[in-house]
Design a protein around this motif. Structure first.
Motif, PDB file in Angstrom:
ATOM      1  N   CYS A 163     -17.948  33.131 -12.204  1.00 17.60           N
ATOM      2  CA  CYS A 163     -16.516  33.254 -12.504  1.00 17.60           C
ATOM      3  C   CYS A 163     -16.134  32.156 -13.490  1.00 17.60           C
ATOM      4  O   CYS A 163     -16.807  31.126 -13.586  1.00 17.60           O
ATOM      5  N   SER A 164     -15.070  32.394 -14.198  1.00 18.06           N
ATOM      6  CA  SER A 164     -14.565  31.392 -15.150  1.00 18.06           C
ATOM      7  C   SER A 164     -13.745  30.340 -14.401  1.00 18.06           C
ATOM      8  O   SER A 164     -13.363  30.540 -13.240  1.00 18.06           O
ATOM      9  N   ALA A 165     -13.463  29.237 -15.098  1.00 17.84           N
ATOM     10  CA  ALA A 165     -12.640  28.193 -14.486  1.00 17.84           C
ATOM     11  C   ALA A 165     -11.238  28.724 -14.193  1.00 17.84           C
ATOM     12  O   ALA A 165     -10.633  28.401 -13.165  1.00 17.84           O
ATOM     13  N   THR A 166     -10.722  29.567 -15.082  1.00 15.68           N
ATOM     14  CA  THR A 166      -9.385  30.144 -14.881  1.00 15.68           C
ATOM     15  C   THR A 166      -9.370  31.029 -13.636  1.00 15.68           C
ATOM     16  O   THR A 166      -8.446  30.963 -12.814  1.00 15.68           O
ATOM     17  N   ALA A 167     -10.430  31.856 -13.487  1.00 17.86           N
ATOM     18  CA  ALA A 167     -10.513  32.732 -12.323  1.00 17.86           C
ATOM     19  C   ALA A 167     -10.680  31.908 -11.052  1.00 17.86           C
ATOM     20  O   ALA A 167     -10.101  32.220 -10.005  1.00 17.86           O
ATOM     21  N   ALA A 168     -11.481  30.835 -11.115  1.00 20.27           N
ATOM     22  CA  ALA A 168     -11.690  29.966  -9.956  1.00 20.27           C
ATOM     23  C   ALA A 168     -10.372  29.331  -9.515  1.00 20.27           C
ATOM     24  O   ALA A 168     -10.052  29.275  -8.328  1.00 20.27           O
ATOM     25  N   ALA A 169      -9.620  28.854 -10.503  1.00 19.63           N
ATOM     26  CA  ALA A 169      -8.326  28.235 -10.204  1.00 19.63           C
ATOM     27  C   ALA A 169      -7.394  29.244  -9.539  1.00 19.63           C
ATOM     28  O   ALA A 169      -6.701  28.929  -8.569  1.00 19.63           O
ATOM     29  N   ARG A 170      -7.410  30.485 -10.043  1.00 28.25           N
ATOM     30  CA  ARG A 170      -6.558  31.526  -9.489  1.00 28.25           C
ATOM     31  C   ARG A 170      -6.931  31.810  -8.039  1.00 28.25           C
ATOM     32  O   ARG A 170      -6.070  32.013  -7.188  1.00 28.25           O
ATOM     33  N   GLY A 181       0.783  -1.225   0.000  1.00 33.22           N
ATOM     34  CA  GLY A 181       0.000   0.000   0.000  1.00 33.22           C
ATOM     35  C   GLY A 181       0.817   1.277   0.000  1.00 33.22           C
ATOM     36  O   GLY A 181       0.266   2.369   0.170  1.00 33.22           O
ATOM     37  N   VAL A 182       2.125   1.157  -0.187  1.00 39.38           N
ATOM     38  CA  VAL A 182       2.968   2.344  -0.227  1.00 39.38           C
ATOM     39  C   VAL A 182       2.692   3.099  -1.523  1.00 39.38           C
ATOM     40  O   VAL A 182       2.640   2.506  -2.595  1.00 39.38           O
ATOM     41  N   LYS A 183       2.508   4.402  -1.429  1.00 35.08           N
ATOM     42  CA  LYS A 183       2.229   5.240  -2.585  1.00 35.08           C
ATOM     43  C   LYS A 183       3.515   5.897  -3.074  1.00 35.08           C
ATOM     44  O   LYS A 183       4.308   6.379  -2.274  1.00 35.08           O
ATOM     45  N   PHE A 184       3.715   5.910  -4.378  1.00 37.70           N
ATOM     46  CA  PHE A 184       4.886   6.538  -4.974  1.00 37.70           C
ATOM     47  C   PHE A 184       4.465   7.756  -5.782  1.00 37.70           C
ATOM     48  O   PHE A 184       3.304   7.909  -6.149  1.00 37.70           O
ATOM     49  N   GLY A 185       5.423   8.612  -6.059  1.00 35.05           N
ATOM     50  CA  GLY A 185       5.132   9.818  -6.819  1.00 35.05           C
ATOM     51  C   GLY A 185       4.796  10.980  -5.905  1.00 35.05           C
ATOM     52  O   GLY A 185       4.791  10.870  -4.675  1.00 35.05           O
ATOM     53  N   ARG A 186       4.479  12.117  -6.530  1.00 38.08           N
ATOM     54  CA  ARG A 186       4.165  13.300  -5.742  1.00 38.08           C
ATOM     55  C   ARG A 186       2.829  13.143  -5.038  1.00 38.08           C
ATOM     56  O   ARG A 186       1.893  12.556  -5.576  1.00 38.08           O
ATOM     57  N   ARG A 187       2.748  13.677  -3.819  1.00 38.13           N
ATOM     58  CA  ARG A 187       1.489  13.630  -3.084  1.00 38.13           C
ATOM     59  C   ARG A 187       0.482  14.543  -3.761  1.00 38.13           C
ATOM     60  O   ARG A 187       0.810  15.609  -4.283  1.00 38.13           O
ATOM     61  N   ALA A 188      -0.768  14.089  -3.774  1.00 37.42           N
ATOM     62  CA  ALA A 188      -1.823  14.893  -4.389  1.00 37.42           C
ATOM     63  C   ALA A 188      -1.970  16.203  -3.623  1.00 37.42           C
ATOM     64  O   ALA A 188      -1.860  16.248  -2.402  1.00 37.42           O
ATOM     65  N   LYS A 195      -9.883  21.818 -12.930  1.00 38.65           N
ATOM     66  CA  LYS A 195     -10.749  20.975 -13.765  1.00 38.65           C
ATOM     67  C   LYS A 195     -10.678  19.515 -13.337  1.00 38.65           C
ATOM     68  O   LYS A 195     -11.673  18.789 -13.374  1.00 38.65           O
ATOM     69  N   LYS A 196      -9.492  19.076 -12.901  1.00 40.70           N
ATOM     70  CA  LYS A 196      -9.336  17.702 -12.438  1.00 40.70           C
ATOM     71  C   LYS A 196     -10.198  17.473 -11.198  1.00 40.70           C
ATOM     72  O   LYS A 196     -10.877  16.452 -11.090  1.00 40.70           O
ATOM     73  N   TRP A 197     -10.163  18.428 -10.260  1.00 41.52           N
ATOM     74  CA  TRP A 197     -10.986  18.288  -9.056  1.00 41.52           C
ATOM     75  C   TRP A 197     -12.470  18.239  -9.427  1.00 41.52           C
ATOM     76  O   TRP A 197     -13.232  17.470  -8.834  1.00 41.52           O
TER      77      TRP A 197
END
Length: 199
Positions: free
Chosen positions: A175-182, A149-156, A192-194
């Motif tokens: 608001c736009s997606a870009t503004a929301a992300a900012r 169960g060990v996770k590799f790579g960058r933590r989310a 967008k991934k979230w």
């Protein structure tokens, strides 16, 4: 036979490693400092400026001095090709300070040179086999860790507490997606991934 010039080659894999030990041994053998070429680079291949330069410089009856065989290279097939290129095609000698049995100097008898080449083949095979074994052990270790169960790579990246409020604003068209992300301090793709993950 006219004796040629003597050159040295030193190599370390990283900028943090020191070449001093190799320099000292090679100069003690009698190689002038101006005839010593160096690289700070991995030995996985022979695309190294210092190495290429010293090989280009070598003439018939010259001698190349190295501290140990792994300073020349680590890849089995390439190492043998380079050894043949220097000793057969260029008709130069090779001195390996840590392994006198490999020495292929120009004053050696034919049998001594043949034994040196045989020993090189054996030692190069062992070095390459160790490299393959190490890589296999690493792969097996990673696979075993994944099973535990060990996770590799960058933590989310953790989702900020204000994500739900910002998401609601975006869904309502405020608001736009870009503004929301900012506003959340992330890039557009993370936001967008979230959303796509239903968060």
């Amino acid at each position: 036979m006219t004796k040629g010039k003597v050159y040295g080659y030193v190599r370390v894999s990283t900028a943090q490693q020191h070449q001093d030990r190799q320099y000292i041994a090679i100069k003690k053998y009698g190689v002038p400092e101006e005839n010593i070429f160096a690289d700070r680079q991995s030995g996985k291949d022979f695309e190294r400026p210092g190495y290429k330069k010293v090989v280009e410089t070598l003439q018939e009856n010259d001698t190349l001095v190295i501290k140990s065989i792994d300073r020349l290279g680590r890849n089995f097939d390439d190492l043998l090709d380079q050894w043949r290129h220097i000793t057969v095609e260029k008709q130069a000698g090779i001195i390996v300070l840590d392994m006198p049995m490999l020495n292929c100097g120009l004053d050696d008898q034919l049998m001594a040179r043949a034994i040196g080449q045989i020993m090189l083949i054996v030692l190069s095979y062992l070095a390459e086999n160790e490299r393959i074994t190490t890589r296999q052990r690493q792969a097996e270790g990673i696979a075993a860790a994944k099973l535990r169960g060990v996770k590799f790579g960058r933590r989310a990246k953790e989702i900020p507490v204000e994500f739900e409020n910002v998401k609601a604003m975006w869904r309502e068209g405020r608001c736009s997606a870009t503004a929301a992300a900012r506003m959340l301090g992330v890039d557009f793709h993370t936001f967008k991934k979230w959303i796509c993950e239903g968060r």
